[in-house]
Design an enzyme around this catalytic site. Structure first.
Site, PDB file in Angstrom:
ATOM      1  N   ASP A  44       0.200 -11.256 -65.597  1.00 13.56           N
ATOM      2  CA  ASP A  44       0.080 -10.768 -63.997  1.00 13.56           C
ATOM      3  C   ASP A  44      -1.126  -9.794 -63.581  1.00 13.56           C
ATOM      4  O   ASP A  44      -1.350  -9.632 -62.318  1.00 13.56           O
ATOM      5  CB  ASP A  44       1.520 -10.197 -63.635  1.00 13.56           C
ATOM      6  CG  ASP A  44       2.548 -10.939 -64.215  1.00 13.56           C
ATOM      7  OD1 ASP A  44       2.408 -12.194 -63.534  1.00 13.56           O
ATOM      8  OD2 ASP A  44       3.778 -10.931 -64.119  1.00 13.56           O
ATOM      9  N   HIS A  58       5.263  -5.538 -72.035  1.00 11.79           N
ATOM     10  CA  HIS A  58       5.842  -6.956 -72.127  1.00 11.79           C
ATOM     11  C   HIS A  58       6.867  -6.753 -73.207  1.00 11.79           C
ATOM     12  O   HIS A  58       6.499  -5.841 -74.241  1.00 11.79           O
ATOM     13  CB  HIS A  58       4.917  -7.877 -72.333  1.00 11.79           C
ATOM     14  CG  HIS A  58       5.579  -9.257 -72.200  1.00 11.79           C
ATOM     15  ND1 HIS A  58       6.302  -9.981 -73.114  1.00 11.79           N
ATOM     16  CD2 HIS A  58       5.382 -10.016 -71.162  1.00 11.79           C
ATOM     17  CE1 HIS A  58       6.764 -11.115 -72.461  1.00 11.79           C
ATOM     18  NE2 HIS A  58       6.146 -11.053 -71.420  1.00 11.79           N
TER      19      HIS A  58
HETATM   20  N1  CMC Z   1       3.790   1.464 -67.229  1.00 12.22           N
HETATM   21  C1  CMC Z   1       4.039   2.667 -67.785  1.00 12.22           C
HETATM   22  N2  CMC Z   1       4.801   2.677 -68.803  1.00 12.22           N
HETATM   23  C2  CMC Z   1       5.491   1.652 -69.485  1.00 12.22           C
HETATM   24  C3  CMC Z   1       5.200   0.297 -68.811  1.00 12.22           C
HETATM   25  C4  CMC Z   1       4.193   0.348 -67.743  1.00 12.22           C
HETATM   26  N3  CMC Z   1       4.105  -0.960 -67.250  1.00 12.22           N
HETATM   27  N4  CMC Z   1       5.862  -0.649 -69.601  1.00 12.22           N
HETATM   28  C5  CMC Z   1       6.594   0.048 -70.355  1.00 12.22           C
HETATM   29  N5  CMC Z   1       6.312   1.533 -70.234  1.00 12.22           N
HETATM   30  C6  CMC Z   1       6.936   2.383 -71.103  1.00 12.22           C
HETATM   31  C7  CMC Z   1       8.238   2.844 -70.996  1.00 12.22           C
HETATM   32  O1  CMC Z   1       8.461   3.725 -69.862  1.00 12.22           O
HETATM   33  C8  CMC Z   1       8.937   2.990 -72.185  1.00 12.22           C
HETATM   34  O2  CMC Z   1       8.355   4.500 -72.441  1.00 12.22           O
HETATM   35  P1  CMC Z   1       9.136   5.599 -73.499  1.00 12.22           P
HETATM   36  O3  CMC Z   1       9.398   4.830 -74.719  1.00 12.22           O
HETATM   37  O4  CMC Z   1       8.550   6.907 -73.244  1.00 12.22           O
HETATM   38  O5  CMC Z   1      10.641   5.609 -72.750  1.00 12.22           O
HETATM   39  C9  CMC Z   1       8.049   2.432 -73.366  1.00 12.22           C
HETATM   40  O6  CMC Z   1       6.854   1.877 -72.397  1.00 12.22           O
HETATM   41  C10 CMC Z   1       8.913   1.082 -73.703  1.00 12.22           C
HETATM   42  O7  CMC Z   1       8.974   0.147 -72.620  1.00 12.22           O
HETATM   43  P2  CMC Z   1      10.446  -0.389 -72.263  1.00 12.22           P
HETATM   44  O8  CMC Z   1      10.844  -0.151 -70.670  1.00 12.22           O
HETATM   45  O9  CMC Z   1      11.452   0.088 -73.124  1.00 12.22           O
HETATM   46  O10 CMC Z   1       9.933  -1.894 -72.614  1.00 12.22           O
HETATM   47  P3  CMC Z   1      10.912  -3.322 -71.994  1.00 12.22           P
HETATM   48  O11 CMC Z   1      10.489  -4.196 -73.050  1.00 12.22           O
HETATM   49  O12 CMC Z   1      12.250  -3.001 -71.815  1.00 12.22           O
HETATM   50  O13 CMC Z   1      10.040  -3.384 -70.727  1.00 12.22           O
HETATM   51  C11 CMC Z   1       8.652  -4.572 -69.048  1.00 12.22           C
HETATM   52  C12 CMC Z   1       9.057  -4.493 -70.578  1.00 12.22           C
HETATM   53  C13 CMC Z   1       7.618  -5.850 -69.040  1.00 12.22           C
HETATM   54  C14 CMC Z   1       9.905  -4.616 -68.110  1.00 12.22           C
HETATM   55  C15 CMC Z   1       7.787  -3.300 -68.645  1.00 12.22           C
HETATM   56  O14 CMC Z   1       6.740  -3.342 -69.635  1.00 12.22           O
HETATM   57  C16 CMC Z   1       7.429  -3.197 -67.236  1.00 12.22           C
HETATM   58  O15 CMC Z   1       8.139  -2.908 -66.635  1.00 12.22           O
HETATM   59  N6  CMC Z   1       6.094  -3.649 -67.170  1.00 12.22           N
HETATM   60  C17 CMC Z   1       5.588  -3.586 -65.559  1.00 12.22           C
HETATM   61  C18 CMC Z   1       6.177  -4.786 -64.998  1.00 12.22           C
HETATM   62  C19 CMC Z   1       5.476  -5.893 -65.482  1.00 12.22           C
HETATM   63  O16 CMC Z   1       4.229  -6.005 -65.355  1.00 12.22           O
HETATM   64  N7  CMC Z   1       6.116  -7.078 -65.759  1.00 12.22           N
HETATM   65  C20 CMC Z   1       5.700  -8.316 -66.103  1.00 12.22           C
HETATM   66  C21 CMC Z   1       6.078  -8.738 -67.436  1.00 12.22           C
HETATM   67  S1  CMC Z   1       4.864 -10.253 -67.758  1.00 12.22           S
HETATM   68  C22 CMC Z   1       5.525 -11.666 -66.721  1.00 12.22           C
HETATM   69  C23 CMC Z   1       6.639 -12.243 -67.259  1.00 12.22           C
HETATM   70  O17 CMC Z   1       6.512 -12.696 -68.366  1.00 12.22           O
HETATM   71  O18 CMC Z   1       7.723 -12.254 -66.447  1.00 12.22           O
END
Ligand code: CMC
Length: 437
Positions: free
Chosen positions: A371, A313
């Site tokens: 989720d 998140h």
């Molecule tokens: N699986 C694998 N790796 C992950 C995941 C995941 N679900 N989420 C983040 N990472 C990794 C990402 O690749 C990055 O790694 P590195 O530092 O090596 O490049 C690190 O963790 C930081 O992640 P980020 O993408 O920079 O974080 P963000 O804040 O931009 O993204 C997110 C947040 C929710 C989009 C992401 O965690 C994600 O895509 N999760 C899966 C989708 C999901 O479950 N979304 C629902 C969110 S809760 C409901 C809502 O409030 O909408």
């Protein structure tokens, strides 16, 4: 906004004069540095794609402490709201700032209940869609179309219009989501019934048919109501910011909420519950618990492009408090339905345990989000996977409206207009077509 005694000083290594920036304090949470005069005084913008360090507004609605894993609506912890209130109490709280007293509760519940029917013409509009359309495609259209059906509440600058549009949206969303579902199933639409609670009414509109009455089970009604409460607001997330930005142009509330529905659809946001369940089903199909190790390996391989859906998140760097409550509901629902041995639930628990012990997830502070479990609950209740995000949209509608109305009432409100760092071609002249490369 309360000014802080501390000021920030921005200095430049090229000898340009330094600039003093005011700082404001929130009631809780990080302070903000006010950069509004930065461009006028320095000719420079700030650069923050994805809003990693940018507060776009001040708000009194929802507070999240991502490190602690805390979520408050108007100051009340989500755990207390989920166990002591129902969804319409939470709607009252988000819209008006306070939980209702007994008199207000009766009046508010009655007001919402008496707006649940949609204009009869709506079903003919709905019939223009293909039966196999994704419910979120249909819902985006239906919500946008409300402005064509309710002309008398489209002036965003009129507080009375905003109030009635808010009630209409909260009241009609369950009816629209159920209609989208019934349309896809080829079943007749079921009209709302005023003696039922908000959640029970939604379930009946979803699952009753003219041939067979649906008697809602209390545990399942409570579970749906909890899903609504947990999804009701989440401060300045992507869809809420979309609603604010869209509404900032002065467009009508129905159009602004339709923009929120469209944004929510994405798999990184509201679409994650559908994606999380599809992921669990895929692991189950390919061998179940034994295949978790292989799947986790793929998730950790940056070239594989696989994410553990329902994990991670932007704000929570701890266990999402909504996920804890949803996990509890998951147990209750599976027990009530005699599905304690549900293989997907067992798989989800094993996957969660393995991920929580794995250094990849631990070092990145990736925890289950709401989720991860909400899909299992909805599937057990009988909500089809393709409708999960529409249920999220139904619940988030109140948050979107509360945030939209807060923005319109804010004396500092301006049309949203982000700036950019332009890195494209500089001025050039068109060459005749024969001379172009
Ligand atoms: N699986 C694998 N790796 C992950 C995941 C995941 N679900 N989420 C983040 N990472 C990794 C990402 O690749 C990055 O790694 P590195 O530092 O090596 O490049 C690190 O963790 C930081 O992640 P980020 O993408 O920079 O974080 P963000 O804040 O931009 O993204 C997110 C947040 C929710 C989009 C992401 O965690 C994600 O895509 N999760 C899966 C989708 C999901 O479950 N979304 C629902 C969110 S809760 C409901 C809502 O409030 O909408």
């Amino acid at each position: 906004m309360t000014p802080s005694n501390v000021k920030a000083t921005l200095s430049f290594s090229d000898g340009s004069p330094a600039m003093e920036l005011p700082i404001y304090r929130g009631s809780v949470g990080p302070d903000v540095i006010d950069i509004r005069k930065l461009y006028a005084q320095t000719g420079r913008f700030t650069y923050d794609p994805g809003f990693l360090s940018t507060a776009a507004c001040n708000s009194t609605i929802t507070y999240i402490d991502g490190d602690k894993g805390e979520l408050l609506y108007r100051g009340y912890p989500i755990e207390e709201l989920a166990t002591q209130c129902d969804f319409l109490d939470v709607c009252h709280l988000l819209l008006y700032g306070e939980l209702p007293n007994a008199k207000q509760q009766k009046a508010f519940d009655s007001l919402v209940t008496h707006h649940t029917m949609v204009h009869e013409q709506m079903q003919f509009f709905l019939r223009g869609f293909r039966r196999d359309a994704h419910p979120m495609a249909v819902l985006t259209g239906l919500v946008g179309a409300l402005s064509a059906f309710y002309h008398d509440s489209t002036d965003i600058n009129n507080p009375k219009h905003r109030e009635i549009a808010a009630i209409r949206l909260i009241a009609k969303m369950p009816t629209l989501v159920a209609m989208a579902y019934k349309y896809g199933m080829g079943q007749p639409f079921i009209y709302p019934r005023n003696e039922l609670s908000y959640a029970a009414n939604f379930m009946r509109m979803m699952f009753a048919t003219p041939c067979e009455e649906y008697v809602p089970n209390d545990v399942l009604v409570r579970a749906i109501d909890r899903i609504f409460i947990l999804h009701a607001d989440h401060e300045q997330n992507a869809s809420t910011s979309t609603v604010r930005l869209c509404g900032s142009s002065g467009t009508n509330p129905f159009a602004a909420i339709a923009a929120g529905v469209a944004c929510l659809w994405g798999p990184a946001h509201g679409g994650a519950n559908e994606a999380a369940l599809s992921m669990l089903m895929e692991i189950q199909r390919s061998g179940g618990v034994e295949k978790i190790g292989e799947f986790i390996k793929q998730v950790k391989d940056k070239n594989a492009g696989v994410k553990l859906m329902g994990f991670g998140h932007r704000v929570y760097k701890n266990y999402d408090p909504r996920a804890k409550l949803m996990r509890e509901t998951c147990h209750e629902v599976l027990d009530a339905l005699g599905l304690h041995d549900d293989p997907l639930f067992k798989l989800a628990m094993s996957l969660e345990k393995i991920a929580l012990e794995d250094d990849y997830f631990v070092s990145r502070k990736l925890y289950p989000n709401v989720d991860f479990y909400s899909g299992i609950v909805q599937r057990a209740i009988g909500v089809p996977v393709s409708l999960f995000t529409a249920v999220f949209a139904l619940a988030r509608t109140v948050g979107w409206i509360a945030q939209l109305n807060e923005m319109i009432g804010d004396p500092e409100y301006k049309i949203g207009r982000p700036r950019q760092l332009y890195v494209g071609a500089t001025r050039r002249d068109i060459k005749p077509i024969a001379q172009r490369p």
